[in-house]
Design a protein around this motif. Structure first.
Motif, PDB file in Angstrom:
ATOM      1  N   LEU A 252       0.871  -1.175   0.000  1.00 14.83           N
ATOM      2  CA  LEU A 252       0.000   0.000   0.000  1.00 14.83           C
ATOM      3  C   LEU A 252       0.909   1.226   0.000  1.00 14.83           C
ATOM      4  O   LEU A 252       1.608   1.497   0.980  1.00 14.83           O
ATOM      5  CB  LEU A 252      -0.908  -0.009   1.233  1.00 14.83           C
ATOM      6  N   VAL A 253       0.922   1.926  -1.127  1.00 16.25           N
ATOM      7  CA  VAL A 253       1.801   3.088  -1.291  1.00 16.25           C
ATOM      8  C   VAL A 253       0.943   4.344  -1.230  1.00 16.25           C
ATOM      9  O   VAL A 253       0.072   4.546  -2.087  1.00 16.25           O
ATOM     10  CB  VAL A 253       2.555   3.026  -2.641  1.00 16.25           C
ATOM     11  N   LEU A 254       1.177   5.160  -0.221  1.00 15.97           N
ATOM     12  CA  LEU A 254       0.372   6.383  -0.090  1.00 15.97           C
ATOM     13  C   LEU A 254       1.069   7.551  -0.762  1.00 15.97           C
ATOM     14  O   LEU A 254       2.273   7.759  -0.561  1.00 15.97           O
ATOM     15  CB  LEU A 254       0.144   6.715   1.380  1.00 15.97           C
ATOM     16  N   ASP A 255       0.321   8.304  -1.538  1.00 18.12           N
ATOM     17  CA  ASP A 255       0.803   9.572  -2.070  1.00 18.12           C
ATOM     18  C   ASP A 255       0.299  10.661  -1.129  1.00 18.12           C
ATOM     19  O   ASP A 255      -0.872  11.032  -1.163  1.00 18.12           O
ATOM     20  CB  ASP A 255       0.265   9.783  -3.491  1.00 18.12           C
ATOM     21  N   GLU A 256       1.215  11.150  -0.283  1.00 19.83           N
ATOM     22  CA  GLU A 256       0.852  12.221   0.658  1.00 19.83           C
ATOM     23  C   GLU A 256       1.503  13.541   0.245  1.00 19.83           C
ATOM     24  O   GLU A 256       1.760  14.406   1.070  1.00 19.83           O
ATOM     25  CB  GLU A 256       1.276  11.853   2.078  1.00 19.83           C
ATOM     26  N   VAL A 257       1.787  13.658  -1.039  1.00 21.59           N
ATOM     27  CA  VAL A 257       2.464  14.866  -1.526  1.00 21.59           C
ATOM     28  C   VAL A 257       1.680  16.114  -1.102  1.00 21.59           C
ATOM     29  O   VAL A 257       2.259  17.099  -0.644  1.00 21.59           O
ATOM     30  CB  VAL A 257       2.650  14.779  -3.058  1.00 21.59           C
ATOM     31  N   VAL A 258       0.358  16.052  -1.226  1.00 17.87           N
ATOM     32  CA  VAL A 258      -0.485  17.165  -0.776  1.00 17.87           C
ATOM     33  C   VAL A 258      -1.054  16.881   0.615  1.00 17.87           C
ATOM     34  O   VAL A 258      -1.051  17.741   1.495  1.00 17.87           O
ATOM     35  CB  VAL A 258      -1.633  17.406  -1.777  1.00 17.87           C
ATOM     36  N   SER A 259      -1.522  15.653   0.827  1.00 19.75           N
ATOM     37  CA  SER A 259      -2.325  15.365   2.018  1.00 19.75           C
ATOM     38  C   SER A 259      -1.497  15.254   3.303  1.00 19.75           C
ATOM     39  O   SER A 259      -2.063  15.165   4.399  1.00 19.75           O
ATOM     40  CB  SER A 259      -3.176  14.112   1.802  1.00 19.75           C
ATOM     41  N   TYR A 260      -0.173  15.307   3.205  1.00 20.01           N
ATOM     42  CA  TYR A 260       0.666  15.278   4.410  1.00 20.01           C
ATOM     43  C   TYR A 260       0.281  16.404   5.361  1.00 20.01           C
ATOM     44  O   TYR A 260       0.358  16.257   6.582  1.00 20.01           O
ATOM     45  CB  TYR A 260       2.142  15.396   3.997  1.00 20.01           C
ATOM     46  N   ARG A 261      -0.172  17.528   4.835  1.00 21.73           N
ATOM     47  CA  ARG A 261      -0.465  18.682   5.690  1.00 21.73           C
ATOM     48  C   ARG A 261      -1.729  18.488   6.540  1.00 21.73           C
ATOM     49  O   ARG A 261      -2.028  19.325   7.398  1.00 21.73           O
ATOM     50  CB  ARG A 261      -0.591  19.958   4.858  1.00 21.73           C
ATOM     51  N   LEU A 262      -2.471  17.396   6.319  1.00 20.62           N
ATOM     52  CA  LEU A 262      -3.720  17.205   7.068  1.00 20.62           C
ATOM     53  C   LEU A 262      -3.493  17.014   8.562  1.00 20.62           C
ATOM     54  O   LEU A 262      -4.387  17.249   9.373  1.00 20.62           O
ATOM     55  CB  LEU A 262      -4.494  15.997   6.523  1.00 20.62           C
TER      56      LEU A 262
END
Ligand code: PLP
Length: 451
Positions: A252-262
């Motif tokens: 399971l590879v998460l793309d948190e490029v944007v969502s890391y800031r949540l």
């Protein structure tokens, strides 16, 4: 940081002044379309930025603009954040990059691990595109399988495989999502190595993943994808992906490029996920170019170069450059629990205010999003996926007009009318932003109703 006085946005007038027009005319001769990046372009042309301070930008004509684009969500503290500027001043005097490691890279990696203990080891890269690409390459090498799965419509940067079905349309998207190629000339084999999943149908995801399980290296997943309408993934979808991947030995590879800031620890903590690898970028670079692949040490070992040629070679002339490292460190240090909670609260109140305004003004529009991220849609029907959000031609035209109308009032959104808040913003700013957006939507709806 103290907020500067608000612009008199009712009197701003033209969105683009004569100096910006001259700058664009000059740029047209040297770069296709007059813009070095496609993303910031909008018709007839964007204004040219000259400087920024906090949540304000000044363009080359001296017009002040309240900035919600924040360089495509990468600036969580707005422009020229003093701790970042100071760190950069100190670092730049020591040199900008070396053919040797610096301690700053270890410091930023440790800061990220402290926030996200599951991210035991990290490799820095240059951009979010690279972060996703290296995560995919790592997953293939770890599992020995060739395919990835991704969600229809989701944007993950410009790697061929990550681009599949980015702009599927009713003409080609099929019942179960069909893998469609994005850039012209992409080899057809790319589509056959990418399984495309529907964001609002967890049972179908489970079925499709299971059917391709023996060939799947990874499921690439952004739980708050801006191109999937910026609607958060449901708990059901998260649980299905986690369990199905575990069952079949798929990463399971998460793309948190944007969502890391949540949240301070990133999106995986907010959504209760246990990722096998995570792609990071945007705010971890503190406003400078940067990205990272991170995850448990047993997976990150795929990059270990000390025992001969590693399964995945990773270099990058400017990976882990000290300027990005010190900027990222200063940025994250100031984005603590309190700062993230406050910014998320501002985002919630913005979306609530927009909902109230649209209802009161009887406008067929809604705002989606989560935390400090928001996106405007010109329909009231339920939006659960890329398909249910895809704007009609009339809605597309109206969104472009609303974007310009907001800019005329002194508020910059991204060209598709989404935005990210930054920590210098105040409650009053958010109130004004909601009013300016609602007024822009109303004006466009009055002149050219889309519904
Ligand atoms: C979710 C997501 N992944 C990856 C990328 C690619 O990042 P970059 O533009 O730094 O290459 C982006 C860029 O906007 C993104 O939004």
């Amino acid at each position: 940081m103290q907020s500067l006085p608000h612009p008199r946005w009712h009197n701003q007038g033209e969105a683009v002044g004569p100096m910006s027009r001259a700058a664009f005319a000059r740029a047209n001769a040297i770069t296709p379309g007059g813009s070095m990046r496609s993303a910031p372009f909008f018709a007839p042309q964007p204004p040219y930025a000259m400087r920024g301070e906090g949540c304000w930008m000044t363009d080359v004509d001296g017009r002040r603009v309240f900035d919600c684009a924040n360089n495509f969500f990468s600036l969580v503290h707005g422009h020229a954040f003093p701790p970042v500027v100071q760190a950069l001043h100190e670092a730049i005097d020591r040199g900008t990059a070396f053919g040797l490691p610096t301690e700053s890279e270890t410091q930023l990696a440790e800061a990220i691990r402290q926030r996200s203990p599951e991210l035991e080891q990290i490799r820095f890269v240059g951009t979010g595109t690279e972060a996703v690409m290296f995560a995919i390459k790592a997953a293939r090498a770890i599992t020995g399988r060739p395919m990835i799965a991704k969600f229809e419509g989701a944007y993950h940067g410009a790697y061929d495989y990550a681009e599949v079905s980015l702009d599927s349309s009713p003409e080609n998207w099929g019942d179960d999502p069909v893998s469609t190629l994005y850039a012209k000339g992409t080899p057809a084999s790319v589509a056959t190595d990418v399984l495309v999943l529907p964001f609002d149908k967890p049972a179908d995801c489970q079925r499709l993943i299971a059917a391709h399980a023996t060939r799947l290296a990874a499921v690439l997943f952004d739980p708050l994808s801006s191109r999937i309408a910026m609607v958060p993934a449901t708990a059901e979808l998260c649980a299905v992906l986690q369990e199905t991947c575990r069952q079949h030995g798929i990463l399971l590879v998460l793309d948190e490029v944007v969502s890391y800031r949540l949240g301070v620890g990133g999106a995986y903590q907010v959504f209760g996920l246990k990722p096998d690898l995570v792609a990071l970028a945007k705010i971890i670079g503190g406003g400078l170019p940067g990205g990272a692949v991170a995850g448990p040490a047993r997976h990150m070992a795929v990059f270990d170069h000390t025992k001969g040629k590693p399964p995945v070679s990773h270099g990058g002339t400017f990976s882990a450059n000290p300027l990005t490292m010190v900027a990222g460190l200063a940025c994250l240090a100031a984005y603590d629990q309190a700062a993230a909670a406050r910014l998320n609260r501002l985002g919630e109140s913005l979306r609530a205010m927009l909902g109230e305004q649209f209802m009161r003004r009887e406008l067929p529009a809604q705002a989606t999003g989560m935390g400090s991220l928001f996106r405007l849609h010109l329909r009231t029907s339920a939006i659960t996926s890329y398909r249910t959000s895809l704007p009609s031609a009339a809605e597309k035209r109206a969104l472009a007009a609303i974007h310009l109308a907001a800019l005329e009032r002194g508020f910059l959104l991204t060209p598709n009318c989404s935005g990210a808040l930054s920590t210098p913003m105040t409650d009053d700013d958010i109130h004004d932003l909601a009013a300016a957006i609602a007024e822009s939507v109303e004006e466009v709806h009055r002149e050219t109703p889309w519904k």
